[in-house]
Every structure is written in structure tokens, then in C-alpha cells.
Design a protein around this motif. Structure first.
Motif, mmCIF file in Angstrom:
data_model
loop_
_atom_site.group_PDB
_atom_site.id
_atom_site.type_symbol
_atom_site.label_atom_id
_atom_site.label_comp_id
_atom_site.label_asym_id
_atom_site.label_seq_id
_atom_site.Cartn_x
_atom_site.Cartn_y
_atom_site.Cartn_z
ATOM 1 N N VAL A 157 3.357 -1.187 3.970
ATOM 2 C CA VAL A 157 2.511 0.133 4.077
ATOM 3 C C VAL A 157 3.555 1.104 3.582
ATOM 4 O O VAL A 157 4.622 1.245 4.544
ATOM 5 C CB VAL A 157 1.792 0.447 5.148
ATOM 6 C CG1 VAL A 157 1.246 1.928 5.039
ATOM 7 C CG2 VAL A 157 0.557 -0.453 5.415
ATOM 8 N N GLY B 198 0.749 -1.241 0.012
ATOM 9 C CA GLY B 198 -0.119 0.011 -0.020
ATOM 10 C C GLY B 198 0.898 1.232 -0.027
ATOM 11 O O GLY B 198 1.814 1.480 0.664
ATOM 12 N N HIS B 199 0.783 2.075 -0.692
ATOM 13 C CA HIS B 199 1.919 3.077 -1.269
ATOM 14 C C HIS B 199 0.921 4.480 -1.335
ATOM 15 O O HIS B 199 0.101 4.627 -2.200
ATOM 16 C CB HIS B 199 2.571 2.806 -2.430
ATOM 17 C CG HIS B 199 3.645 3.817 -2.769
ATOM 18 N ND1 HIS B 199 4.151 3.712 -3.978
ATOM 19 C CD2 HIS B 199 4.245 4.964 -2.033
ATOM 20 C CE1 HIS B 199 5.180 4.695 -3.904
ATOM 21 N NE2 HIS B 199 5.224 5.343 -2.911
ATOM 22 N N SER B 200 1.396 5.505 -0.552
ATOM 23 C CA SER B 200 1.086 7.009 -0.863
ATOM 24 C C SER B 200 2.126 7.647 -0.958
ATOM 25 O O SER B 200 2.924 7.773 -0.058
ATOM 26 C CB SER B 200 0.139 7.315 0.379
ATOM 27 O OG SER B 200 -0.383 8.600 0.286
ATOM 28 N N ALA C 58 -3.843 3.563 0.873
ATOM 29 C CA ALA C 58 -2.671 2.858 1.104
ATOM 30 C C ALA C 58 -2.787 1.735 2.146
ATOM 31 O O ALA C 58 -2.040 0.782 2.188
ATOM 32 C CB ALA C 58 -1.317 3.853 1.481
#
Length: 700
Positions: free
Chosen positions: A579, A478-480, A571
Motif C-alpha cells: 500500500v 494499492g496507490h493513492s 488503494a
């Protein structure tokens, strides 16, 4: 206590020189004249136009009085402070001549009409030419004059395209594929170019491709490009967002020199949590939604912060506790408020005043004890780097060092991320933090050839084992990040952005089940007040109702802070194995950011509550939520099976769970990365933050 309104009115205008007639006129003047019975206001569309009838067209900054002196015997440097959606950017646009002024004469530019400007450069009579805005609120790259990458890994390719302009080309404006001679009708003399390059410390970057610039380097290049136009006024919209502490300390003196020389005059906008440069003399505090501001000398405004926040903004003091910090040449000084030791608890000494003392041990803003009492357990390795080194030709950008590994000296970056670990990745702008993340997310093409294992597998097949695919990798991450923010389609609805966590591409069809939909609904309800953009009835935010308002709300149509919240939820929403939060909280108000941090740690089980211990201040506590009491929690916090990687240059944006850290060296120094482990949240002892950055000054 009530703060008197101290916006600058006509009779407050300061005059310079020996007499009123000899003083130079202000360069920007917004005034409410006595013959204007209805006051003044600004509008995006004329109130009687067709556009005003089909879209929101509220009056902006009614009855505003403000001026910027052309020259001043006493320094007058302004900072405009306000939370997201309060109108900071709109205010700068009004200063530059955008938006309609009614009546028209309420906004004028007296100095631009003077003989001095005619002699200097007649083109500066036009406000759009004399006043430039440089904004950083979520903007990526260098604006319209430089190309944007078409996909996430494009910036890491070793082969450069013809359109990948160098920084020197960008500064000169040579960014047209088929330019005619003297496109803009303006030529930049070499002396000015050399001075700006030196002042903004761009000498080592002028032959670098703009697509390879870091966040801080990009910021300096954009300011330099604006300065080369020789504007009379430069408006900088949130210039300190996302900068690392060393760059922050070097950029502020550069801006101070420009401001002191009035070449150009500067106006900054800041978030409440941004430190205020010590050279700023005047503050304007926005009330919200482009309402009339309160302004005056900095020291007076800072002394009355508490009364201003509570009496005028109607907010608990804890929501703006970081406001008033001072940025000096040595670092950031915490505020001292009359009658109180500080606007924030003295966490460095683990002391809390009687007003803020809770029955239990004091906690961080996201509910972690300020000193660890238990040893954590870790699982399998999710990321393994054994001598990673990234280079473009002869230029190494990561891992160009020798590192001690189990008592042996080894070349490159050696690093493992295990289940249950919470890593902070730090380092100056341009040190390789984003490059590390690109290797983990497999966006970087060199991932294939480097000694890197992701979730126990190599990118390329090995004996008896297939290589891991890009889709397998990204399904578990999960990527922001600002880069994700820049590429995600703005035409998606808010619900589609959250659903996208279960999709293989930004436009792909998500694979949803009942659990996924329940999680999406829970997140939308929990952050409904932060995500919705007005017009959504409060009944739509009830705990058991489906948040259908998010089906029609376009991602590109909500405020920047709300977009950041949406990407943060995207994310974490499916509880991925890893994360990654890369500047995920930048652009958020501190209250919204704290709610996100609490949600990251505890999900729906914990929430903030506000109370009045006395009649003077509001305080905040963390309590069990009603959803938790009823056993209806759909979204929990991080688990022991997950790992967290966080990048931020602002200590208040670091989750309280971060314990492991890596600090990358400045590019091309050859120094190895430094590693460390914390014994509690960074918030619990500011010396932990100083240790990471190698800063020994108190409060830096």
C-alpha cells in the motif's frame, strides 16, 4: 459560553490618518447598509435565472461584513479558517469579484476607484486584474499556462518535448506554441522579474522544465507568476498544504514580507489543522456551507476556540484539536488554551489529563499504543534496491551519494521493504520521494536498467526467470497520490472508482467477485457520510443496505475531501501486498483523516465514540464497532503480509503503525539518505518527528 458575533460592520471600519476624510479607502469592502432590510448575499446564478431553477443556487455568506484595508498604520493580515466544503475558496472568489452580489452595492472596491490607482495603472481598476487567486487544493502543475503530462511516466522521460516550458518561460508567460507579439498586452520588466525570482528562491530552477518541479517548487513558481502581474491583492487558497517542514518555514517569512509591504495585500485560507503564521493578526472562522462567519483579532478568536467549536459548529472539541497551532521562524508551537494546558494531550511526556484518560493505556489517534511492547516479525522482501541512482544526463536526482551498507561504503540507494514493514518516506520537496515511488510502481523508464527487484523479480528477464510485467506489479500495489488524483477520470461514478482497484487501467473493466463487491459496499457504507454530497437519505447508509447512491454519484462532482477519501479506499480495498499513500490525507478535514487512519489500522472493527465527561467538553474514544460485535466485518486493517509506504509532510497524517523511516537529503547536496526505526507512533513523542527531520528545537 457564547461567542459574540464580531464580524466587521460598518461602524467598526478602522480609519487611518489624522482624520476620516484623509484616510485611504479600503481596497475591498463588503457591507450591510442600514437601507438593506433583507441584508446582502452572493449567488452563483441570479435567483431569477434559468440556471437557478435547474441547479443548486443557495445564498452564499448572507449578511457578510468584511473589509481589506488599502493601507494600515497597524498591520491587519487575515487568515480564513474552515473545514472542507465550508466555503473558503468561494469566499476568496467573492473577494475577487466573482459571484453575484445582491444588492450590487454591498460589494465595492473603493481604493481601485481612487486617483492613486489611476496614476499607478489604470488597468488595476478592474477587480479581476487587481485581485488574483492562487489555489493549491488538489491542483497539479502550473495551471492553464503550462502543459500537463499525458501519462504518469511522462515526467520521467529524459527527452523533453517542445512544449515542456522552462520555469523562466512560464514566469514570462511564454507558453504559447505560436504566440503573437505581446500576447497579454503586458510586459514584465527585468528588475521585477529578478526581484521575484530572488524572493521566491527560484534562481536555481529557472532553466528547469516545469514538469520536473516538485510540489513545493511548483507552489513557489505559481506565487511568483501571480506576483509578476503586480496585483494589489493576492488570495492564497491553502498555501501550506503538502509542504515539508523546511519549505514551510521558508515560505512563511516570504509571505510575511509581502504582507508587511502591502505589495500585495495577502489573504490566506487555512485548514483547521494548518499552523497559523505568527504574523497573521485577524482570523475568520467559517461555520460551514458558506454560512455567516465569525471574525476578529487572532488572539481573541484563539482564546475562545473551544466555545466556538462546540456552541457554533456543534462539533466535539476533539475534531479540531490541532486548530490554533502557531507557525514561527523556529517551527510549530502547540496551542495553549486558557484554563487548559493545551487543546491536545501532552503526548510528548505520555501524560493525559483526567478528562481524556481512558481505562486502558493511552492510544494514538488510530489505536496504537504510544510505546511498543512487542517485537514485530517481517516476511519476504517486496522491494529491493541495490545501488539505485536516477540521473537525467549529468544531473542526478536520486542516489547521488555513498551509503553505509553492512559496514561497507556503497554508491547509490540501498533499501529493502519487507512484508509487515511500515515505512515513512520523508525529505524536502524535490529530494526524490516521488521518484522512488515511480521506480516501485514501474512508471519510471529507468526502472528497467537499475538494480531493482520488485516482488522478488527484475523488470527484465533473468536466467531461468521471466521479468515481471507492469500489470503484475500494479495488481499487487494499492496507490493513492496527488498524481493519481490528477489522472483518474472525473466522469467515473464513486462506485466505479472503488471498483477500479480490480482493473488494469483507469478505464478498464474490473474483475469483480462476491468478495470484491462486499468490500466495496462495506467501504461505501462505512464512509457514507464523508462521501455523499447531500440529498442521499440516511436510510441509504444502513448497515445491510446496498449503497446504490454511489452508482450515480460522479467522482468529479463530490467535494475534494471526499475525492481523497475515495482514492484512499481504492488503494486499500483489495488488501494489496504493498500500500502506497503519497499525501493521501492532504485536503481532508482532521476528523475525516482520523477516521481514515483508524480504518487503515483496524478496518470496520473499530470506531470512534463521543461522550461528555462534564458539561464543558466532548471527548473521543476508540471502541469496538457494532459490525465487529455481530461478526459482519468485511474490511479489516493492514495485515502482517502487507507492507505500507507513506509520504507526508504533516505529522498528524502519519499512520500510527509507521516504524521504519527514510529521510532523503536535499537535492544535489551529496549527503546520503538517513534511516531510522521508531519505538512507537510519531504522535506518541514529538521528538520522534524532530529526529526524522533533524530538527532539535522543541515543538518544531
Amino acid at each position: 459560553m457564547k461567542i459574540p458575533r464580531i464580524g466587521i460592520s460598518r461602524h467598526h471600519i478602522r480609519h487611518y490618518g489624522t482624520s476620516r476624510n484623509s484616510s485611504p479607502p479600503p481596497i475591498i469592502l463588503i457591507s450591510k447598509e442600514s437601507n438593506q432590510p433583507n441584508g446582502n448575499a452572493f449567488y452563483r446564478h441570479h435567483p431569477n435565472s434559468v440556471h437557478a431553477g435547474t441547479s443548486a443556487n443557495p445564498a452564499l455568506f448572507k449578511n457578510l461584513s468584511f473589509q481589506i484595508p488599502s493601507f494600515s498604520s497597524t498591520p491587519e493580515h487575515w487568515a480564513i479558517i474552515g473545514p472542507s466544503n465550508s466555503g473558503k475558496t468561494t469566499f476568496l472568489q467573492i473577494l475577487s469579484g466573482q459571484h453575484l452580489s445582491i444588492p450590487q452595492k454591498a460589494r465595492s472596491y473603493p481604493y481601485l476607484e481612487s486617483d492613486d490607482i489611476e496614476k499607478k495603472d489604470y488597468s488595476l481598476r478592474v477587480p479581476s486584474r487587481a485581485i488574483k487567486i492562487v489555489g493549491f487544493d488538489g491542483e497539479q502543475g502550473l495551471g492553464a499556462q503550462a502543459p500537463q503530462s499525458a501519462y504518469l511516466s511522462a515526467r520521467y522521460e529524459s527527452r523533453r518535448e517542445d512544449t515542456d516550458w522552462s520555469v523562466l518561460d512560464y514566469l514570462k508567460g511564454n507558453t504559447e506554441l505560436n504566440p503573437s507579439q505581446d500576447v497579454d498586452g503586458n510586459k514584465i520588466d527585468n528588475a521585477t522579474l529578478e526581484r521575484v525570482i530572488k524572493d521566491l528562491r527560484l534562481g536555481d530552477l529557472i532553466h528547469m522544465s516545469v514538469s520536473n518541479l516538485s510540489n513545493g517548487q511548483t507552489r513557489r513558481a505559481r506565487i511568483a507568476r501571480a506576483l509578476l502581474g503586480n496585483p494589489e491583492v493576492l488570495l492564497l487558497d491553502e498555501p501550506f498544504m503538502g509542504l515539508d517542514p523546511p519549505t514551510l518555514l521558508t515560505l512563511s517569512p516570504v509571505l510575511r514580507d509581502l504582507a508587511d509591504a502591502s505589495a500585495p495585500r495577502l489573504v490566506l485560507t487555512l485548514r483547521p489543522q494548518d499552523p497559523i503564521p505568527d504574523w497573521i493578526t485577524h482570523l475568520m472562522l467559517l461555520k460551514g456551507h458558506c454560512e455567516a462567519p465569525y471574525s476578529g483579532p487572532k488572539e481573541y478568536m484563539l482564546q475562545n476556540l473551544r466555545a466556538y467549536v462546540q456552541d457554533h459548529l456543534k462539533m466535539p472539541i476533539s475534531s479540531m484539536v490541532e486548530m490554533g497551532r502557531k507557525l514561527t521562524a523556529l517551527g510549530i508551537e502547540e496551542p495553549v488554551v486558557k484554563g487548559h494546558q493545551s487543546t491536545v494531550p501532552n503526548l510528548e511526556a505520555n501524560k493525559v489529563s483526567e478528562r481524556t484518560r481512558q481505562p486502558a493505556v493511552p492510544l494514538s489517534r488510530d489505536g496504537y499504543m504510544l510505546k511498543d511492547t512487542e517485537q514485530r516479525k517481517f516476511g519476504d522482501a517486496l522491494v529491493e534496491m541495490e545501488g539505485a541512482r536516477v540521473a537525467y544526463g549529468a544531473k542526478a536526482v536520486l542516489g547521488n551519494w555513498t551509503q553505509e551498507v553492512d559496514g561497507e561504503s556503497k554508491d547509490g540507494l540501498w533499501w529493502k521493504v519487507k512484508q509487515g514493514e511500515r515505512w515513512g518516506i520523508f525529505g524536502p520537496n524535490g529530494s526524490g520521494k516521488t521518484t522512488i515511488l515511480s521506480l516501485i510502481c514501474s512508471d519510471h523508464p529507468q526502472t528497467y536498467s537499475l538494480p531493482i527487484r520488485l516482488f522478488g523479480r527484475s523488470r527484465l528477464p533473468e536466467p531461468g526467470q521471466l521479468g515481471i510485467s507492469i500489470f503484475d506489479i500494479q495488481a499487487r500495489i494499492g496507490h493513492s497520490s496527488p498524481e493519481i488524483h490528477n489522472h483518474i477520470p472525473k466522469s467515473l461514478s464513486l462506485r466505479q472508482v472503488l471498483e477500479n482497484a480490480w482493473s488494469e487501467t483507469f478505464r478498464g473493466v474490473p474483475k469483480l467477485d462476491a468478495t470484491a463487491n462486499a468490500r466495496i459496499d462495506a467501504c461505501l457504507r462505512w464512509f457514507g457520510e464523508d462521501l455523499r454530497s447531500g440529498g442521499v437519505p440516511a436510510a441509504a447508509l444502513q448497515a445491510n443496505s446496498r449503497p446504490s447512491w454511489a452508482d450515480e454519484l460522479l467522482f468529479g462532482g463530490i467535494p475534494f475531501s471526499a475525492q481523497r477519501v475515495g482514492l484512499f479506499l481504492r488503494a486499500i480495498i483489495k488488501s494489496p501486498d504493498l500500500v502506497i499513500l503519497d499525501e493521501a490525507f492532504s485536503g481532508m478535514d482532521d476528523g475525516v483523516r482520523d477516521r481514515c487512519l483508524l480504518f487503515l489500522a483496524h478496518g470496520e472493527s473499530k470506531q470512534f465514540t463521543y461522550f461528555n465527561p462534564d458539561s464543558e467538553i466532548m471527548e473521543r474514544r476508540i471502541v469496538e464497532s457494532e459490525i465487529s460485535k455481530s461478526g459482519q466485518v468485511k474490511m479489516g486493517g493492514l495485515t502482517e503480509d502487507q507492507a505500507l509506504l507513506c509520504i507526508s509532510h504533516v505529522r498528524e497524517e502519519i499512520p500510527g503503525s509507521i516504524r521504519e523511516w527514510i529521510c532523503l537529503p536535499e537535492a544535489n547536496t551529496g549527503q546520503p539518505a538517513r534511516f531510522g526505526r521508531l519505538d512507537g507512533p510519531i504522535e506518541g513523542n514529538y521528538e520522534r518527528w524532530n529526529e526524522i527531520w533533524g530538527m532539535n528545537q522543541s515543538g518544531a
